[in-house]
Design a protein around this motif. Structure first.
Motif, PDB file in Angstrom:
ATOM      1  N   VAL A  27     -32.571 -31.923 -23.875  1.00  0.00           N
ATOM      2  CA  VAL A  27     -32.942 -30.448 -24.122  1.00  0.00           C
ATOM      3  C   VAL A  27     -32.315 -29.847 -22.782  1.00  0.00           C
ATOM      4  O   VAL A  27     -32.368 -30.753 -21.898  1.00  0.00           O
ATOM      5  N   CYS A  28     -32.337 -28.399 -22.914  1.00  0.00           N
ATOM      6  CA  CYS A  28     -32.184 -28.016 -21.477  1.00  0.00           C
ATOM      7  C   CYS A  28     -33.401 -28.007 -20.664  1.00  0.00           C
ATOM      8  O   CYS A  28     -34.283 -27.853 -21.031  1.00  0.00           O
ATOM      9  N   PRO A  29     -33.158 -28.414 -19.267  1.00  0.00           N
ATOM     10  CA  PRO A  29     -34.362 -28.670 -18.411  1.00  0.00           C
ATOM     11  C   PRO A  29     -34.995 -27.531 -18.111  1.00  0.00           C
ATOM     12  O   PRO A  29     -36.252 -27.636 -17.505  1.00  0.00           O
ATOM     13  N   LYS A  30     -34.213 -26.262 -18.255  1.00  0.00           N
ATOM     14  CA  LYS A  30     -35.229 -24.920 -18.042  1.00  0.00           C
ATOM     15  C   LYS A  30     -35.830 -24.628 -19.026  1.00  0.00           C
ATOM     16  O   LYS A  30     -37.284 -24.343 -18.918  1.00  0.00           O
ATOM     17  N   CYS A  31     -35.558 -24.322 -20.228  1.00  0.00           N
ATOM     18  CA  CYS A  31     -36.137 -23.758 -21.368  1.00  0.00           C
ATOM     19  C   CYS A  31     -36.829 -25.019 -22.414  1.00  0.00           C
ATOM     20  O   CYS A  31     -37.650 -24.763 -23.193  1.00  0.00           O
ATOM     21  N   HIS A  32     -36.348 -26.315 -22.180  1.00  0.00           N
ATOM     22  CA  HIS A  32     -36.518 -27.386 -22.873  1.00  0.00           C
ATOM     23  C   HIS A  32     -36.506 -27.204 -24.275  1.00  0.00           C
ATOM     24  O   HIS A  32     -37.495 -27.424 -25.105  1.00  0.00           O
ATOM     25  N   PRO A  74     -30.376 -25.754 -29.260  1.00  0.00           N
ATOM     26  CA  PRO A  74     -29.729 -25.547 -28.155  1.00  0.00           C
ATOM     27  C   PRO A  74     -30.485 -24.992 -26.983  1.00  0.00           C
ATOM     28  O   PRO A  74     -31.473 -24.028 -27.446  1.00  0.00           O
ATOM     29  N   CYS A  75     -29.927 -24.646 -25.978  1.00  0.00           N
ATOM     30  CA  CYS A  75     -30.467 -23.770 -24.876  1.00  0.00           C
ATOM     31  C   CYS A  75     -30.705 -22.199 -25.109  1.00  0.00           C
ATOM     32  O   CYS A  75     -29.967 -21.529 -25.893  1.00  0.00           O
ATOM     33  N   VAL A  76     -31.806 -21.704 -25.047  1.00  0.00           N
ATOM     34  CA  VAL A  76     -32.178 -20.277 -25.425  1.00  0.00           C
ATOM     35  C   VAL A  76     -32.618 -19.763 -24.325  1.00  0.00           C
ATOM     36  O   VAL A  76     -32.978 -18.453 -24.118  1.00  0.00           O
ATOM     37  N   CYS A  77     -31.842 -20.110 -22.858  1.00  0.00           N
ATOM     38  CA  CYS A  77     -32.248 -19.343 -21.502  1.00  0.00           C
ATOM     39  C   CYS A  77     -31.300 -18.001 -21.671  1.00  0.00           C
ATOM     40  O   CYS A  77     -30.078 -17.979 -22.456  1.00  0.00           O
ATOM     41  N   ALA A  78     -31.895 -16.869 -20.943  1.00  0.00           N
ATOM     42  CA  ALA A  78     -31.214 -15.933 -21.028  1.00  0.00           C
ATOM     43  C   ALA A  78     -29.760 -16.169 -20.240  1.00  0.00           C
ATOM     44  O   ALA A  78     -29.735 -16.781 -19.378  1.00  0.00           O
TER      45      ALA A  78
HETATM   46 ZN   LIG Z   1     -32.151 -23.341 -21.339  1.00  0.00          ZN
END
Ligand SMILES: [Zn+2]
Length: 98
Positions: free
Chosen positions: A81-86, A89-93
């Motif tokens: 997973v994305c380490p920021k949003c966990h 696919p990544c859902v970070c802005a």
């Molecule tokens: Zn993310």
């Protein structure tokens, strides 16, 4: 090939020379290889991009070894997973870059 095996292979091939060059010198080579990758991308040359990506990987692993970083453990941060949003696919802005 697993990343740990790749790191051990790079260490066996280049470790002594990398230690002689030290971290700063080895890091400068990595940056130079990134510049060569940028040129390959800009030129739209997939064969050159292939070579330069392998060089960037090798030099990144060399820098990791000199910094005492286990690349397999470092890569696991991005394994599922994305380490920021966990999420995947990544859902970070998406942040504008340029
Ligand atoms: Zn993310």
């Amino acid at each position: 090939m697993h990343l740990r095996e790749f790191q051990q292979s790079i260490e066996a091939i280049y470790g002594a020379r990398d230690r002689q060059r030290r971290t700063d010198g080895t890091f400068r080579w990595l940056v130079e290889e990134i510049g060569e990758l940028a040129r390959a991308i800009r030129d739209g040359d997939p064969d050159a991009a292939h070579v330069e990506i392998s060089d960037v990987l090798a030099w990144t692993v060399s820098v990791a070894s000199l910094c005492g970083v286990d690349v397999e453990q470092a890569a696991s941060r991005y394994a599922r997973v994305c380490p920021k949003c966990h999420d995947a696919p990544c859902v970070c802005a998406v942040e504008p870059r340029f």
